[in-house]
Design a protein around this motif. Structure first.
Motif, short mmCIF file in Angstrom:
data_model
loop_
_atom_site.label_atom_id
_atom_site.label_comp_id
_atom_site.label_asym_id
_atom_site.label_seq_id
_atom_site.Cartn_x
_atom_site.Cartn_y
_atom_site.Cartn_z
N SER A 105 9.60 -3.71 -2.97
CA SER A 105 8.69 -4.61 -2.26
C SER A 105 7.27 -4.52 -2.82
CB SER A 105 8.69 -4.31 -0.76
OG SER A 105 9.98 -4.49 -0.21
N MET A 106 7.16 -4.30 -4.11
CA MET A 106 5.86 -4.27 -4.77
C MET A 106 5.47 -5.68 -5.19
SD MET A 106 5.28 -1.10 -4.37
CE MET A 106 3.85 -0.72 -5.38
N SER A 107 4.27 -5.82 -5.73
CA SER A 107 3.77 -7.16 -6.04
C SER A 107 4.31 -7.71 -7.35
CB SER A 107 2.24 -7.15 -6.09
OG SER A 107 1.79 -6.18 -7.01
N GLN A 108 4.58 -6.85 -8.32
CA GLN A 108 5.03 -7.28 -9.63
C GLN A 108 6.01 -6.26 -10.21
OE1 GLN A 108 4.08 -10.15 -11.14
NE2 GLN A 108 2.62 -10.71 -9.53
N TYR A 109 6.70 -6.68 -11.27
CA TYR A 109 7.50 -5.74 -12.05
C TYR A 109 6.53 -4.89 -12.88
CZ TYR A 109 11.63 -8.60 -11.04
OH TYR A 109 12.64 -9.29 -10.42
N ARG A 110 6.63 -3.58 -12.76
CA ARG A 110 5.73 -2.69 -13.50
C ARG A 110 6.47 -1.40 -13.84
NH1 ARG A 110 0.16 -1.78 -13.78
NH2 ARG A 110 -0.32 -3.28 -12.15
N ILE A 111 6.24 -0.91 -15.05
CA ILE A 111 6.81 0.35 -15.51
C ILE A 111 5.65 1.31 -15.78
CG2 ILE A 111 8.19 1.48 -17.29
CD1 ILE A 111 9.53 -1.26 -17.78
N GLU A 112 5.64 2.46 -15.11
CA GLU A 112 4.54 3.41 -15.22
C GLU A 112 5.02 4.77 -15.72
OE1 GLU A 112 1.52 1.91 -11.66
OE2 GLU A 112 2.80 3.67 -11.33
N PHE A 113 4.15 5.45 -16.47
CA PHE A 113 4.43 6.81 -16.92
C PHE A 113 3.10 7.47 -17.29
CE2 PHE A 113 5.00 3.71 -20.23
CZ PHE A 113 4.24 4.18 -21.29
N SER A 114 3.11 8.77 -17.51
CA SER A 114 1.90 9.51 -17.81
C SER A 114 1.34 9.16 -19.18
CB SER A 114 2.16 11.02 -17.72
OG SER A 114 1.05 11.74 -18.18
N VAL A 115 0.01 9.10 -19.27
CA VAL A 115 -0.62 8.82 -20.57
C VAL A 115 -0.37 9.98 -21.55
CG1 VAL A 115 -2.42 7.35 -19.61
CG2 VAL A 115 -2.81 9.81 -19.77
N ASP A 116 0.01 11.13 -21.05
CA ASP A 116 0.26 12.29 -21.92
C ASP A 116 1.37 12.00 -22.93
OD1 ASP A 116 -1.67 13.65 -20.52
OD2 ASP A 116 -0.25 14.69 -19.21
N LYS A 169 -4.78 -18.03 -3.32
CA LYS A 169 -3.97 -18.07 -2.10
C LYS A 169 -2.89 -19.12 -2.20
CE LYS A 169 -4.36 -17.72 2.91
NZ LYS A 169 -5.29 -17.58 4.05
N SER A 170 -3.18 -20.22 -2.89
CA SER A 170 -2.15 -21.26 -3.08
C SER A 170 -1.03 -20.75 -3.98
CB SER A 170 -2.78 -22.52 -3.67
OG SER A 170 -3.13 -22.34 -5.04
N TRP A 171 -1.34 -19.82 -4.88
CA TRP A 171 -0.33 -19.26 -5.77
C TRP A 171 0.52 -18.20 -5.09
CZ3 TRP A 171 -4.73 -18.06 -9.73
CH2 TRP A 171 -5.13 -19.24 -10.36
N THR A 172 -0.10 -17.32 -4.31
CA THR A 172 0.59 -16.13 -3.82
C THR A 172 0.74 -16.06 -2.31
OG1 THR A 172 -1.46 -14.84 -3.61
CG2 THR A 172 -0.37 -14.83 -5.77
N GLY A 173 0.01 -16.91 -1.58
CA GLY A 173 0.03 -16.84 -0.13
C GLY A 173 -0.95 -15.82 0.42
N LEU A 174 -1.66 -15.11 -0.45
CA LEU A 174 -2.65 -14.11 -0.07
C LEU A 174 -3.95 -14.37 -0.81
CD1 LEU A 174 -0.49 -10.85 -0.38
CD2 LEU A 174 -1.08 -12.02 1.75
N SER A 175 -5.05 -13.96 -0.20
CA SER A 175 -6.32 -14.01 -0.92
C SER A 175 -6.31 -12.89 -1.95
CB SER A 175 -7.49 -13.82 0.04
OG SER A 175 -7.53 -12.48 0.52
N PRO A 176 -7.18 -12.95 -2.97
CA PRO A 176 -7.22 -11.86 -3.95
C PRO A 176 -7.47 -10.50 -3.30
CG PRO A 176 -8.49 -13.73 -4.74
CD PRO A 176 -8.10 -14.05 -3.33
N ARG A 177 -8.34 -10.44 -2.31
CA ARG A 177 -8.65 -9.18 -1.64
C ARG A 177 -7.43 -8.67 -0.87
NH1 ARG A 177 -13.48 -7.34 -1.39
NH2 ARG A 177 -14.36 -9.43 -1.67
N GLN A 178 -6.74 -9.57 -0.16
CA GLN A 178 -5.54 -9.17 0.57
C GLN A 178 -4.46 -8.67 -0.39
OE1 GLN A 178 -4.91 -12.96 2.52
NE2 GLN A 178 -5.53 -12.15 4.52
N TYR A 179 -4.30 -9.38 -1.50
CA TYR A 179 -3.31 -9.01 -2.50
C TYR A 179 -3.60 -7.60 -3.02
CZ TYR A 179 -0.45 -9.40 -6.77
OH TYR A 179 0.48 -9.21 -7.76
N ARG A 180 -4.87 -7.33 -3.35
CA ARG A 180 -5.24 -6.01 -3.86
C ARG A 180 -5.05 -4.93 -2.79
NH1 ARG A 180 -10.66 -5.52 -7.15
NH2 ARG A 180 -9.20 -5.70 -8.91
N ASN A 181 -5.42 -5.23 -1.56
CA ASN A 181 -5.29 -4.24 -0.48
C ASN A 181 -3.83 -3.92 -0.19
OD1 ASN A 181 -8.04 -4.09 -0.20
ND2 ASN A 181 -8.15 -5.51 1.53
#
Length: 354
Positions: free
Chosen positions: A203-214, A334-346
């Motif tokens: 239930s995240m906002s986007q597809y994302r793959i994360e790992f350590s910069v090390d 908001k027309s794109w995502t249903g949320l304002s940019p601030r709401q999306y970030r929060n």
């Protein structure tokens, strides 16, 4: 919105109207997965894969066809994890010269930079964006089909791509990976996590793959500078061929290079594409979209990428996305995502903290 291609369209129509392409090797790998389940695959034409492109073993094929085949394969086999098996089966030679370039890179950082640079050889409908912040490296995968709400045929394809990119990261590397997925936790989530050998966040906002910069700058045992140099020239030629034959990709790349994203007029963009304004608009209409819609799609992509990349002020994101003020940007977002940019970030920040 893009035109939805039906199974009854002729090959000649489809080759002129598909949204984008994927490496034809995906089609081959899907067929192999189907056969492992004892299912007899249908002919390429059934999925709108033109025989003229199918006959070339190193060809791009319409993304609609490959995704329809994958969707059908999941239904026929009853295996929701088939797209994951597909992605994890990827070996360097499966994507030919690009695979060799990625395999022979000096470090994971260089491998990821090459993947970001040459991603159109894998698919032209998903943008892979490399970010690094606060000790975490990430790959954001933005699917242009999902921006058009056509998720019924994209989730399986995106899971195959996410799994494949995870596999590429782990070629000669044991990085611990966290994967963000923009859908609710399925009943088979434990099996999914075991297959990907990663921590999953749903239930995240986007597809994302994360790992350590090390892990980024540690040398890889498979590095081969001479092989990389010899093969990359071939990859560059293939990329140029794809970009020259894909109008949406060419226009999108031109727009993404703008900072801020203040689009040229229709006539100016047509001139950049070496065609008349009338021909330019007609070709876009044949693809089921207008220049204005394409500009909005790219602005959407850019805004999402900037918001997801860190703590860039919203006013700066509005400016870089080509909006004159924050309020007009907020209305568009908001027309794109249903949320304002601030709401999306929060919302995203709360989910990450969990």
């Amino acid at each position: 919105m893009y035109r939805k291609t039906s199974f009854t369209d002729s090959s000649s129509e489809v080759i002129n109207k598909y949204r984008g392409t994927v490496s034809g090797r995906w089609f081959d790998l899907i067929i192999l997965q189907i056969q492992k389940h004892g299912v007899n695959p249908l002919s390429p034409e059934h999925f709108n894969i033109p025989l003229e492109s199918w006959s070339n073993c190193d060809r791009p094929v319409p993304v609609d066809g490959a995704r329809r085949l994958l969707y059908w394969a999941v239904e026929q086999t009853g295996n929701p994890l088939l797209p994951v098996d597909l992605g994890l089966s990827l070996q360097p030679l499966d994507i030919k010269s690009l695979g060799i370039v990625l395999w022979s890179a000096a470090s994971l950082r260089q491998r990821i930079e090459k993947l970001e640079m040459y991603q159109s050889l894998i698919t032209t409908t998903t943008r892979i964006i490399f970010n690094q912040k606060a000790g975490t490296a990430s790959l954001l995968l933005i699917d242009s089909d999902a921006l058009d709400k056509q998720v019924n045929l994209t989730t399986h394809g995106m899971m195959a791509l996410v799994s494949a990119v995870t596999k590429v990261i782990r070629w000669d590397n044991e990085a611990e990976i966290t994967i963000h997925l923009p859908f609710e936790q399925p009943t088979y989530h434990k099996r999914l996590e075991d297959k990907l050998e990663s921590t999953l966040k749903f239930s995240m906002s986007q597809y994302r793959i994360e790992f350590s910069v090390d892990a980024l700058d540690q040398p890889l045992r498979t590095t081969d500078p001479e092989l990389l140099q010899a093969t990359e020239s071939l990859v560059q030629k293939k990329l140029l061929m794809i970009e020259q034959s894909n109008l949406v990709l060419k226009v999108s790349r031109s727009l993404l290079e703008l900072s801020p994203l203040i689009p040229p007029t229709t006539g100016e963009m047509a001139s950049l594409m070496n065609m008349s304004s009338r021909t330019f608009q007609r070709k876009l209409t044949e693809l089921g979209l207008s220049y204005r819609e394409l500009v909005n799609k790219i602005r959407h992509e850019k805004a999402i990428a900037l918001i997801e990349s860190g703590d860039t002020p919203l006013s700066t994101i509005a400016y870089e996305s080509g909006f004159g003020d924050l309020s007009s940007f907020s209305r568009a977002f908001k027309s794109w995502t249903g949320l304002s940019p601030r709401q999306y970030r929060n919302v995203q920040s709360c989910k990450v903290k969990k």
